[in-house]
Design a protein around this motif. Structure first.
Motif, PDB file in Angstrom:
ATOM      1  N   TRP A  41       0.635  -1.172   0.012  1.00 55.44           N
ATOM      2  CA  TRP A  41      -0.052   0.088  -0.091  1.00 55.44           C
ATOM      3  C   TRP A  41       0.837   1.407   0.092  1.00 55.44           C
ATOM      4  CZ3 TRP A  41      -5.302   0.111  -0.234  1.00 55.44           C
ATOM      5  CH2 TRP A  41      -6.003   1.054   0.079  1.00 55.44           C
ATOM      6  N   ALA A  42       1.878   1.106   0.750  1.00 57.15           N
ATOM      7  CA  ALA A  42       2.919   2.439   0.903  1.00 57.15           C
ATOM      8  C   ALA A  42       3.638   2.608  -0.392  1.00 57.15           C
ATOM      9  CB  ALA A  42       3.642   2.044   2.158  1.00 57.15           C
ATOM     10  N   LYS A  43       4.050   1.312  -0.997  1.00 61.53           N
ATOM     11  CA  LYS A  43       4.974   1.457  -2.202  1.00 61.53           C
ATOM     12  C   LYS A  43       4.527   1.317  -3.553  1.00 61.53           C
ATOM     13  CE  LYS A  43       8.405  -0.876   0.732  1.00 61.53           C
ATOM     14  NZ  LYS A  43       9.450  -2.069   0.894  1.00 61.53           N
ATOM     15  N   LYS A  44       3.499   0.892  -3.987  1.00 58.88           N
ATOM     16  CA  LYS A  44       3.070   0.601  -5.174  1.00 58.88           C
ATOM     17  C   LYS A  44       2.247   1.827  -5.830  1.00 58.88           C
ATOM     18  CE  LYS A  44       4.769  -3.565  -4.984  1.00 58.88           C
ATOM     19  NZ  LYS A  44       5.702  -3.849  -5.560  1.00 58.88           N
ATOM     20  N   PRO A  45       2.268   2.094  -7.074  1.00 58.92           N
ATOM     21  CA  PRO A  45       1.643   3.136  -7.699  1.00 58.92           C
ATOM     22  C   PRO A  45       0.088   2.977  -7.813  1.00 58.92           C
ATOM     23  CG  PRO A  45       2.741   2.120  -9.456  1.00 58.92           C
ATOM     24  CD  PRO A  45       3.015   1.305  -8.029  1.00 58.92           C
ATOM     25  N   ARG A  46      -0.587   4.227  -7.586  1.00 54.98           N
ATOM     26  CA  ARG A  46      -1.881   4.208  -7.999  1.00 54.98           C
ATOM     27  C   ARG A  46      -2.269   4.888  -9.009  1.00 54.98           C
ATOM     28  NH1 ARG A  46      -4.777   5.054  -2.188  1.00 54.98           N
ATOM     29  NH2 ARG A  46      -3.187   4.476  -0.759  1.00 54.98           N
ATOM     30  N   LEU A  47      -2.415   4.143 -10.252  1.00 53.97           N
ATOM     31  CA  LEU A  47      -2.611   4.479 -11.644  1.00 53.97           C
ATOM     32  C   LEU A  47      -3.921   3.981 -12.131  1.00 53.97           C
ATOM     33  CD1 LEU A  47       1.171   4.224 -12.691  1.00 53.97           C
ATOM     34  CD2 LEU A  47      -0.122   6.459 -11.955  1.00 53.97           C
ATOM     35  N   PRO A  48      -4.485   4.523 -13.166  1.00 47.87           N
ATOM     36  CA  PRO A  48      -5.717   3.820 -13.871  1.00 47.87           C
ATOM     37  C   PRO A  48      -5.266   2.663 -14.950  1.00 47.87           C
ATOM     38  CG  PRO A  48      -5.362   6.456 -14.414  1.00 47.87           C
ATOM     39  CD  PRO A  48      -4.228   5.743 -13.556  1.00 47.87           C
ATOM     40  N   ARG A  49      -6.243   1.746 -14.849  1.00 46.17           N
ATOM     41  CA  ARG A  49      -5.908   0.601 -15.845  1.00 46.17           C
ATOM     42  C   ARG A  49      -5.639   1.038 -17.174  1.00 46.17           C
ATOM     43  NH1 ARG A  49     -10.432  -2.622 -14.415  1.00 46.17           N
ATOM     44  NH2 ARG A  49      -9.266  -3.798 -13.130  1.00 46.17           N
ATOM     45  N   ARG A  50      -4.706   0.533 -18.041  1.00 49.65           N
ATOM     46  CA  ARG A  50      -4.568   0.850 -19.397  1.00 49.65           C
ATOM     47  C   ARG A  50      -4.688  -0.671 -20.079  1.00 49.65           C
ATOM     48  NH1 ARG A  50      -2.114   4.138 -23.293  1.00 49.65           N
ATOM     49  NH2 ARG A  50      -0.985   2.508 -24.790  1.00 49.65           N
ATOM     50  N   THR A  51      -5.240  -0.744 -21.102  1.00 50.08           N
ATOM     51  CA  THR A  51      -5.725  -1.999 -21.740  1.00 50.08           C
ATOM     52  C   THR A  51      -5.271  -2.004 -23.324  1.00 50.08           C
ATOM     53  OG1 THR A  51      -8.032  -1.680 -22.156  1.00 50.08           O
ATOM     54  CG2 THR A  51      -7.296  -2.831 -20.089  1.00 50.08           C
TER      55      THR A  51
END
Length: 283
Positions: free
Chosen positions: A187-197
């Protein structure tokens, strides 16, 4: 013929011996056992240090020609020098991984501070890579995902270099707060980005982060099974990496993802069956 590659962030993990790997297998032989479960792996260790060429020769010997490595460029190249003035480091890196041949994809993972204003630098760097090398880029700056102009500019630069855009899908993971120590760390390390397909090349690469819960992870990847199935119908050969915060079940999850896609694309070749281990219970 289109083929689906699936794998994990590593080929050995503290919870795998006795379940996915023989319990007393020496470290130098674990890749061979892992390759009985998955047909791809992320080369994350190369981010921290360029391996000795002899080490890479051993990797090649433990895997068949259809196995795929997605090897991360060293951090001195991507994070410390931000792709500038890295000729010496890149020559050493490319020489080290040469034994993998066409099985290796060069993975340029860029820091979150590498933004739309840096695309020209990225384009120049990619165009200097050997033409025969597959290349893929992972960006984490939000502007590439939220600003249409920045998205188009990056896509154009990648297309000009025949490079793929690697999405790291963390949307399922961030749907609810963490419930374990491993999830809290992620939770502290991973990026929060939109899903791209959207795929840019014939060999798209996807990284998917689920939860420690197998059920939530499987339910969350449903959109990806549809996307990957469509890519296969189009003649593309994708590689999908399955992550969870603890990665305890990752090899079995990778195979399960392959099975779910094969249910939608029945003519997809199955993965080889790994040698049975005791105990047999995986979940």
């Amino acid at each position: 013929m289109a083929r689906l590659h699936v794998g994990c962030a590593m080929w050995t993990h503290k919870t795998w011996p006795g379940r996915f790997l023989p319990p007393s297998l020496p470290a130098k032989e674990r890749l061979r056992a892992y390759a009985g479960w998955c047909n791809a792996v992320e080369g994350n260790t190369t981010f921290y240090a360029t391996p000795a060429r002899e080490t890479v020769v051993a990797w090649a010997r433990q895997t068949d020609p259809g196995f795929r490595f997605v090897v991360k460029l060293p951090k001195v190249v991507t994070h410390e020098r931000r792709l500038v003035g890295v000729e010496v480091e890149m020559r050493a890196f490319l020489d080290a991984i040469e034994p993998l041949g066409e099985r290796a994809v060069l993975w340029t993972q860029l820091p979150g501070s590498f933004g739309p204003s840096d695309v020209d630098t990225l384009g120049r760097f990619l165009r200097r890579l050997p033409a025969a090398r597959r290349r893929a880029v992972e960006v984490r700056h939000p502007g590439f995902f939220t600003d249409a102009g920045s998205t188009s500019t990056l896509e154009a630069a990648l297309a000009h270099a025949d490079a793929e855009w690697v999405p790291f899908d963390t949307t399922v993971f961030f749907q609810r707060p963490p419930t374990s120590a491993a999830e809290e760390d992620a939770w502290a390390k991973k990026p929060r980005l939109p899903r791209r397909t959207r795929a840019l090349t014939d060999r798209p690469v996807v990284r998917y982060l689920g939860r420690d819960s197998v059920e939530e992870t499987v339910e969350g990847w449903r959109p990806w099974t549809e996307v990957v199935a469509e890519w296969l119908r189009e003649g593309r050969s994708p590689t999908v990496f399955l992550h969870t915060p603890d990665n305890d079940e990752a090899p079995a999850l990778a195979r399960r993802f392959h099975d779910d896609v094969r249910a939608l694309v029945p003519d997809l070749d199955p993965l080889p069956e790994p040698e049975p281990l005791e105990p047999a219970t995986l979940f």
